[in-house]
Design an enzyme around this catalytic site. Sequence first.
Site, PDB file in Angstrom:
ATOM      1  N   GLU A  43      31.616 133.078 -18.536  1.00  0.00           N
ATOM      2  CA  GLU A  43      31.220 131.819 -19.036  1.00  0.00           C
ATOM      3  C   GLU A  43      32.611 130.961 -18.897  1.00  0.00           C
ATOM      4  OE1 GLU A  43      30.174 128.440 -20.442  1.00  0.00           O
ATOM      5  OE2 GLU A  43      28.661 129.989 -20.436  1.00  0.00           O
ATOM      6  N   SER A  58      12.289 108.200 -20.066  1.00  0.00           N
ATOM      7  CA  SER A  58      11.724 108.644 -21.148  1.00  0.00           C
ATOM      8  C   SER A  58      11.043 109.835 -21.400  1.00  0.00           C
ATOM      9  CB  SER A  58      10.506 107.486 -21.552  1.00  0.00           C
ATOM     10  OG  SER A  58       9.310 107.846 -20.753  1.00  0.00           O
ATOM     11  N   GLY A  59      11.824 110.858 -20.721  1.00  0.00           N
ATOM     12  CA  GLY A  59      11.444 112.289 -20.852  1.00  0.00           C
ATOM     13  C   GLY A  59      12.207 112.667 -22.379  1.00  0.00           C
ATOM     14  N   HIS A  68      -4.528 125.736 -47.498  1.00  0.00           N
ATOM     15  CA  HIS A  68      -4.759 124.451 -47.926  1.00  0.00           C
ATOM     16  C   HIS A  68      -3.796 124.063 -49.201  1.00  0.00           C
ATOM     17  CE1 HIS A  68      -6.605 120.522 -49.094  1.00  0.00           C
ATOM     18  NE2 HIS A  68      -6.744 121.016 -50.466  1.00  0.00           N
TER      19      HIS A  68
END
Length: 466
Positions: free
Chosen positions: A35, A182-183, A445
């Site tokens: 990394e 606008s992604g 519910h």
Amino acid sequence: MADTSFDLVVIGSGPGGYVAAIRAAQLGMKTAVVEREHLGGICLNWGCIPTKALLRSSEINHLLHNLDQFGFSAKEIAFDTKKVVERSRKVAKQLSNGVAFLLKKNKVTVFDGDAKLAGKRKIAVSKDGKPVADLAAKHIIVASGARARVLPGLEPDGRLVWTYREAMIPPEMPKSVLVVGSGAIGIEFASFYRNMGADVTVVEVLDRVVPVEDEEISAFARKSFEKQGMKIFTSATVKSLKRGANSVTATIEAAGKSSEITVDRVIAAVGIVGNVENLGLEGTKVRVEKTRIVVDKWLATDEPGIYAIGDVVGAPWLAHKASHEGVICVEKIAGIKDVHPLDTDNIPGCTYCMPQIASVGLTEARAKAAGHEVRVGRFPYIGNGKAIALGEPEGLVKTVFDAKTGELLGAHMIGAEVTELIQGYTIAKTLETTEAELIETIFPHPTLSEMMHESVLDAYKRVIHM
């Protein structure tokens, strides 16, 4: 300088890379990760996680300015931009440390530096141009990720024109922002800055916002965003940017007409490109097309022993897709027999704007284009008791079924917490559930999930609460 041999070396520790490494270690492979920057990659450090922390702060700001609907009042509401950003960075740091712990726990060796292929099944690791280690590996997975696309004329400068990185760490809150694209990335930043009080303008080159979503959801989203005060231009382009001392004047072309707006800051969110440079790929049979590494259904490249996963492979550019690819790739390498290739139609997509957007499977248009005769169900948030009680009556749940077989082809949602709800439909699709089983399923519910049931019922002319 170390010279070490491994069964598997993973280049990159994002949600694809570190998950692949951990799964490989679980399967008994001697595994290493290389990394170059932060464990956890872009998603954890500069993407998915810190942006959600920012969006949470903006949601709180929105609620504080709308307390009267819940019977509260408050005076002198204010926020500290520095503290908002600091919280976001602390969240990212905490999770990056968590990835380090997980890799250590699973005995994955971590090398800090840049990785470059240096011959057959060889990797050279360097840091700031100095050699760190020479690694040998039976298998190599490239999980190098992607970065923001830069368009001519929209080049970021880190001060007036931002990429997602600068947009996450504003030194102060701008009063006005232009978001180009606008992604998911663009519209999330548009939501953040709007809810923090900025005037927001969004420019999208395609004919609708969040263009990968179902057209009905896109239309609903646009109405909601404009109701919040966003200015939206679709089928539009930013022709030029004139940078001033502390503002930018943009020329926008839409419907054959040009207009100018002046904003404090511009955020460029026009897509991403794969990180394929400086990996040594040119010395292999690995094919790269339009900055994407070409792989087969098992994530193998044309070079034996080299695989690729995640954003560097291509769309959809999602952390959970990368993680799943990492597991598939490693399990196939390990010879596990019941591994299944990735079905992209079963990958959910989530956008954490306000209202949230989530989907899985085919849109109505794509289902019809694929030759399906469809049945479509819809249920609005305004018909759900829990949504009304929460003060979140704006939203829609839409389901698309094959009219002949009852197969769930797609589900598309906009509204509060849909990024959590979508998993129900994702499980249903993965299990190849039909409308009959969904209709027979009992939903609790009062919950938002009841709308998922009602949408299915609506597709079959059995809706109860509408």
